[in-house]
Design an enzyme around this catalytic site. Structure first.
Site, short mmCIF file in Angstrom:
data_model
loop_
_atom_site.label_atom_id
_atom_site.label_comp_id
_atom_site.label_asym_id
_atom_site.label_seq_id
_atom_site.Cartn_x
_atom_site.Cartn_y
_atom_site.Cartn_z
N LYS A 38 0.73 -1.27 -0.02
CA LYS A 38 0.12 0.05 0.03
C LYS A 38 0.79 1.12 -0.06
O LYS A 38 1.51 1.50 0.91
CB LYS A 38 -0.89 -0.14 1.23
CG LYS A 38 -1.84 1.05 1.01
CD LYS A 38 -2.87 0.94 2.36
CE LYS A 38 -2.54 1.36 3.58
NZ LYS A 38 -2.53 3.09 3.64
N ASP A 65 -3.37 4.36 -1.82
CA ASP A 65 -4.30 4.69 -0.99
C ASP A 65 -4.21 6.33 -0.89
O ASP A 65 -3.68 6.61 0.22
CB ASP A 65 -4.14 4.07 0.43
CG ASP A 65 -4.67 4.41 1.40
OD1 ASP A 65 -6.20 4.75 1.04
OD2 ASP A 65 -4.64 4.27 2.65
N LYS A 67 -6.65 8.16 -0.65
CA LYS A 67 -7.83 8.87 0.06
C LYS A 67 -8.44 10.12 -0.41
O LYS A 67 -8.41 11.13 0.17
CB LYS A 67 -7.69 8.94 1.45
CG LYS A 67 -7.58 7.59 2.30
CD LYS A 67 -7.84 7.77 3.62
CE LYS A 67 -7.30 6.51 4.33
NZ LYS A 67 -5.96 6.06 4.35
N ASP A 70 -12.27 15.26 -2.89
CA ASP A 70 -12.38 16.82 -3.47
C ASP A 70 -13.74 16.83 -4.58
O ASP A 70 -14.30 15.94 -4.51
CB ASP A 70 -11.19 16.77 -4.63
CG ASP A 70 -10.74 18.11 -4.77
OD1 ASP A 70 -11.40 19.06 -4.65
OD2 ASP A 70 -9.34 18.46 -4.39
N THR A 121 -10.65 4.41 10.54
CA THR A 121 -10.39 3.74 11.87
C THR A 121 -9.90 4.12 12.92
O THR A 121 -10.12 3.99 14.13
CB THR A 121 -9.39 2.32 11.45
OG1 THR A 121 -8.50 2.65 10.66
CG2 THR A 121 -10.13 1.28 10.76
N ARG A 211 2.04 -0.76 11.34
CA ARG A 211 3.02 -0.80 12.52
C ARG A 211 3.21 -2.04 13.14
O ARG A 211 4.26 -2.19 13.51
CB ARG A 211 2.43 0.12 13.48
CG ARG A 211 2.63 1.70 12.99
CD ARG A 211 1.76 2.69 13.72
NE ARG A 211 0.53 2.58 13.19
CZ ARG A 211 -0.29 3.81 13.68
NH1 ARG A 211 0.05 4.66 14.47
NH2 ARG A 211 -1.54 3.61 13.14
#
Ligand code: C5P
Length: 238
Positions: A38, A65, A67, A70, A121, A211
């Protein structure tokens, strides 16, 4: 071996918190366990299309990704440019609205699938209360309605809303679940997390780990466990 390959296709690694050069190293190192990498905002701002190319050169799929959030014209064109890069998926916030999602879908196509991000999330139920005066679940259902009317290709949602989402979008829609943690891992800024096993068992097509892998003393060992968990969940004995 087949089970390993099937599990690997369900696992994405988030190339966050690293330079483009470091990202190349991580891709090479993790591609035996990970089928999708990603490229998020952070890496894309630094590495641009070379970051997408680095993923492709190792034979993996790129999840871009971005996101996007607009006006419809801008979103549609940005997705069309992303298609030229050869990414497999690109993300657009469902909050951009139905017309922007429709234009995004037009800008995509059969090779580049457009995924609608429902709720991050990192949002909590108190955020939902403060922002829309409703529960996270109800907010998400409204956003999914917007995406469905736009004919969107797939969805990004947390493990907590996954069952609700599946109920609404049906078994065939493509669903990505970030915020994946192994038992005992620190949550960081993620409020709504799930284990790999639970996310796959509830119907995730792709899980995203960042992570939990990147900060582990032995990332390969973590991924070996994730592949095993996913393979078991896919067999239905997780
Ligand atoms: O490090 P961690 O496993 O929490 O990685 C989370 C990754 O998933 C980040 O790259 C973040 O942008 C992404 N993501 C998310 N929530 C969403 C969509 C994507 O955390 N709803």
């Amino acid at each position: 071996m087949e089970e390993w390959e099937a599990a690997k296709k369900r696992i994405a690694f988030a190339l966050d918190g690293m330079t483009p050069l470091e990202a190349r190293g991580w891709i090479r190192r993790l591609c035996p366990w990970v089928g999708v990498f990603k490229v998020g905002l952070e890496l894309f701002v630094q590495g641009g299309k070379d970051a997408v190319r680095a993923v492709q050169e190792e034979g993996a799929l790129c999840f871009l990704d971005l996101k996007l959030h607009d006006i419809p014209e801008t979103v549609g064109r940005a997705v069309a440019r992303a298609k030229e890069l050869g990414a497999r998926w690109v993300t657009v916030h469902a909050l951009s609205g139905e017309e922007a999602l429709r234009r995004a879908k037009e800008g995509g196509g059969s090779h580049l699938q457009v995924l609608a991000v429902t709720l991050l999330t990192s949002l909590s139920s108190s955020d939902a209360k403060a922002m829309v005066g409703d529960s996270l679940g109800a907010w998400m259902e409204r956003l999914v309605g917007v995406g469905m009317r736009a004919g969107i290709d797939g969805w990004v949602c947390s493990g907590e809303e996954l069952s609700t989402l599946r109920r609404v979008v049906g078994p065939r829609a493509f669903v990505v679940v970030p915020g994946i943690r192994l038992p005992g891992d620190p949550l960081g800024d993620q409020h709504r997390v799930a284990t790999p096993k639970l996310a796959i068992a509830k119907g995730a097509d792709l899980i995203v780990l960042g992570r939990s892998v990147r900060n582990a003393p032995q990332p390969e060992e973590v991924l070996r466990r994730v592949v095993e968990e996913v393979a078991l969940a896919l067999k239905g004995c997780g």
